[in-house]
Design an enzyme around this catalytic site. Structure first.
Site, PDB file in Angstrom:
ATOM      1  N   SER A   1      43.085  41.325  43.711  1.00 16.89           N
ATOM      2  CA  SER A   1      43.447  40.266  42.752  1.00 16.89           C
ATOM      3  C   SER A   1      44.251  40.892  41.615  1.00 16.89           C
ATOM      4  CB  SER A   1      42.157  39.658  42.186  1.00 16.89           C
ATOM      5  OG  SER A   1      42.426  38.803  41.105  1.00 16.89           O
TER       6      SER A   1
ATOM      7  N   TYR B   1      33.889  40.395  37.994  1.00 16.51           N
ATOM      8  CA  TYR B   1      34.866  40.069  39.052  1.00 16.51           C
ATOM      9  C   TYR B   1      35.917  41.169  39.132  1.00 16.51           C
ATOM     10  CZ  TYR B   1      38.469  37.536  41.681  1.00 16.51           C
ATOM     11  OH  TYR B   1      39.409  37.166  42.612  1.00 16.51           O
TER      12      TYR B   1
END
Ligand SMILES: NC(=O)c1ccc[n+]([C@@H]2O[C@H](COP(=O)([O-])OP(=O)(O)OC[C@H]3O[C@@H](n4cnc5c(N)ncnc54)[C@H](OP(=O)(O)O)[C@@H]3O)[C@@H](O)[C@H]2O)c1
Length: 244
Positions: free
Chosen positions: A142, A155
């Site tokens: 990501s 995350y």
């Protein structure tokens, strides 16, 4: 003819978003796609849609947090099609929140799915690829794996981990290709996992500029269709309007 034609490609998290878009595109390009996720009704419908367009697809129920599931999934791909060219470790969750909210169960869930799930994919695919003498992992990180923002600490930690694990895997293997795909904000169901109301509201605003999941699928296809001696090690794909 696409170099993807005839490749056997196992995709985790194929029931929505990026995994689904990758499955559709790779099947259109002639791959045999093997789809895994927990929502098998979605997978069944996707396999039917791919087959209706003349593509080749199978599915199998998969929880990436369970090593035996992931091993059975990759073995299923091999037994159905005789080899495994690519494992796409795509399944992920993103219940963002500030650390002080102490959503410890969600921290654990991110670690289980986003890190352990990827490791399970590697543990399942690596022995098969070693034996074959070729193969490719496409691990989905990501933009959160390149930078940290308030609410993204855990995350981002999981997505930094995906990059570290992928780089180690790449360096240790001279005939197995390893690709990290780092999407920016992309249309999918990912933000639905956010339970913190303030973070969820902020995300709705942040995600207005989201690009389609097909954009990430094209990047995956680009990495897969390169020749065996070319490793596309990392791609970042983000909205043009994104500051992050
Ligand atoms: N969309 C973005 O903006 C964005 C940005 C950067 C990175 N990413 C990454 O892209 C990847 C795909 O996410 P997405 O955006 O396409 O979101 P999504 O639409 O929510 O898809 C996530 C997929 O992961 C699967 N999954 C979740 N937990 C699982 C588990 N325990 N076992 C097996 N499968 C599981 C889900 O299937 P089931 O629920 O059916 O199991 C679903 O197919 C993730 O790794 C995410 O972190 C996305």
């Amino acid at each position: 003819m696409s170099a993807i034609k005839g490749k056997v490609i196992a995709i985790t998290g194929a029931s929505s978003g990026i995994g689904e878009a990758a499955a559709r595109l790779l099947a259109q390009k002639g791959a045999h796609v093997v789809l895994g996720a927990r929502r098998t009704d979605r997978l069944e419908a996707l396999v039917s849609a791919i087959r209706a367009e003349g593509g080749s697809a199978r599915y199998r129920a998969l929880d990436v947090t369970k090593r035996e599931d992931v091993e059975a999934f990759v073995n299923f791909a091999q037994s159905e099609f005789g080899k495994v060219d690519v494992v796409i470790n795509n399944a992920g969750v993103m219940p963002l929140s500030p650390l002080e909210a102490l959503k410890v169960n969600e921290w654990d869930q991110m670690i289980e799915v986003n890190i352990r799930g990827v490791l399970h994919g590697i543990a399942a695919g690596l022995p098969v690829m070693k034996k074959q003498g070729y193969g490719q992992f496409v691990n989905v990180s990501s933009i959160g794996g390149h930078a940290v923002y308030p609410t993204s600490a855990v995350y981002s930690a999981t997505k930094f981990a995906v990059i570290a694990i992928s780089e180690g895997l790449r360096q240790e293997n001279d005939n197995i290709r390893v690709t990290v795909i780092s999407p920016g904000v992309t249309e999918s169901e990912l933000a639905d996992t956010i339970s913190d109301p303030t973070t969820a509201e902020g995300m709705r605003e942040f995600r207005r500029i989201a690009i389609g999941a097909d954009a990430i699928a094209r990047a995956i296809a680009f990495a897969v269709e390169q020749p065996a001696d070319v490793d596309v090690s990392e791609i970042i794909v983000r909205p043009t309007a994104s500051p992050f």
